[in-house]
Design an enzyme around this catalytic site. Structure first.
Site, PDB file in Angstrom:
ATOM      1  N   ASP A  98       0.832  -1.209   0.000  1.00  0.00           N
ATOM      2  CA  ASP A  98       0.000   0.000   0.000  1.00  0.00           C
ATOM      3  C   ASP A  98       0.864   1.255   0.000  1.00  0.00           C
ATOM      4  O   ASP A  98       0.470   2.282   0.532  1.00  0.00           O
ATOM      5  CB  ASP A  98      -0.935  -0.006   1.208  1.00  0.00           C
ATOM      6  CG  ASP A  98      -0.171  -0.106   2.532  1.00  0.00           C
ATOM      7  OD1 ASP A  98       1.025  -0.432   2.507  1.00  0.00           O
ATOM      8  OD2 ASP A  98      -0.782   0.159   3.586  1.00  0.00           O
ATOM      9  N   GLU A  99       2.004   1.174  -0.613  1.00  0.00           N
ATOM     10  CA  GLU A  99       2.938   2.297  -0.631  1.00  0.00           C
ATOM     11  C   GLU A  99       3.148   2.795  -2.058  1.00  0.00           C
ATOM     12  O   GLU A  99       3.422   2.017  -2.968  1.00  0.00           O
ATOM     13  CB  GLU A  99       4.270   1.876  -0.023  1.00  0.00           C
ATOM     14  CG  GLU A  99       5.255   3.022   0.110  1.00  0.00           C
ATOM     15  CD  GLU A  99       6.540   2.561   0.768  1.00  0.00           C
ATOM     16  OE1 GLU A  99       6.762   2.905   1.940  1.00  0.00           O
ATOM     17  OE2 GLU A  99       7.318   1.848   0.111  1.00  0.00           O
TER      18      GLU A  99
END
Length: 227
Positions: A120-121
């Site tokens: 989720d980066e």
């Protein structure tokens, strides 16, 4: 028709027929090469650049004769694990795609590039001409927080954002992303759903202040490179 002309005509016909016969193979090989090239530089889930693709963009910026300083933003979604646990991984993937589209659109609007680094980066690279880092961070936080439809429901997610202003020729991983990473963790430490800009002397917050391991620390980076 004289014999020399007949030989030339025969050779031309053979060449043309050979090209026509070979064309499907050539066409297929070109598609395979294009697919291979794309898989090396792009994230298969979101279609965004991956870490290798971001490196390529950074290298191009650094090679410009009049290279300008760049703004790098590192974006980490807050509590993304809760989305997967509550709605399932399919909805989690849908959320990653939707958020990635928004980030990529904003980066393109300002003449920059965006990537999904892992989990989720995300990361954004912009030239300093894009504007003040604070304004960029505000815009990113706003578009990320807008609700996303997940099936019949809507889900909102926030992000912690770290920014760093560096020279285009500074190493991407060891300087640009590292400084943005440090700033991002200061944003998380200060309550999440906010941003922080790297300042000289800023260091990574002590481990007890971190709210659990990063998703990218638990997974292999999506382009296979070390984190």
């Amino acid at each position: 028709m004289s014999r020399p002309l007949l030989m030339i005509a025969t050779a031309v016909v053979a060449y043309v027929l050979g090209r026509l016969t070979a064309w499907p193979t050539i066409h297929r090989l070109r598609h395979q090469l294009a697919d291979t090239h794309r898989s090396m530089l792009y994230d298969p889930l979101t279609g965004m650049l991956n870490r290798a693709g971001l490196r390529a963009v950074h290298a191009a910026l650094a090679d410009e004769p009049s290279a300008q300083p760049i703004i790098v933003a590192l974006i980490d979604l807050d509590d993304f694990k809760h989305v997967n646990d509550t709605h399932g991984h399919d909805h989690g993937d849908d959320l990653l795609i939707a958020i990635g589209d928004r980030i990529a659109d904003l980066a393109a609007l300002h003449g920059g590039a965006a990537a999904r680094l892992a989990g989720d980066e995300y990361a954004v690279l912009l030239t300093s001409r894009a504007g003040e880092p604070d304004r960029i961070a505000d815009a990113l936080a706003t578009i990320i927080a807008e609700p996303v439809a997940l099936g019949t429901d809507e889900h909102s997610v926030t992000a912690s954002i770290g920014l760093a202003l560096v020279e285009a020729t500074d190493p991407l991983t060891d300087v640009a992303l590292h400084r943005a990473d440090v700033a991002m963790y200061h944003a998380k430490r200060n309550g999440r759903n906010r941003y922080a800009t790297y300042q000289p002397g800023m260091t990574m917050p002590p481990a007890p202040h971190r709210r659990g391991p990063r998703l990218r620390d638990r997974r292999r980076p999506i382009d296979g490179a070390p984190a």
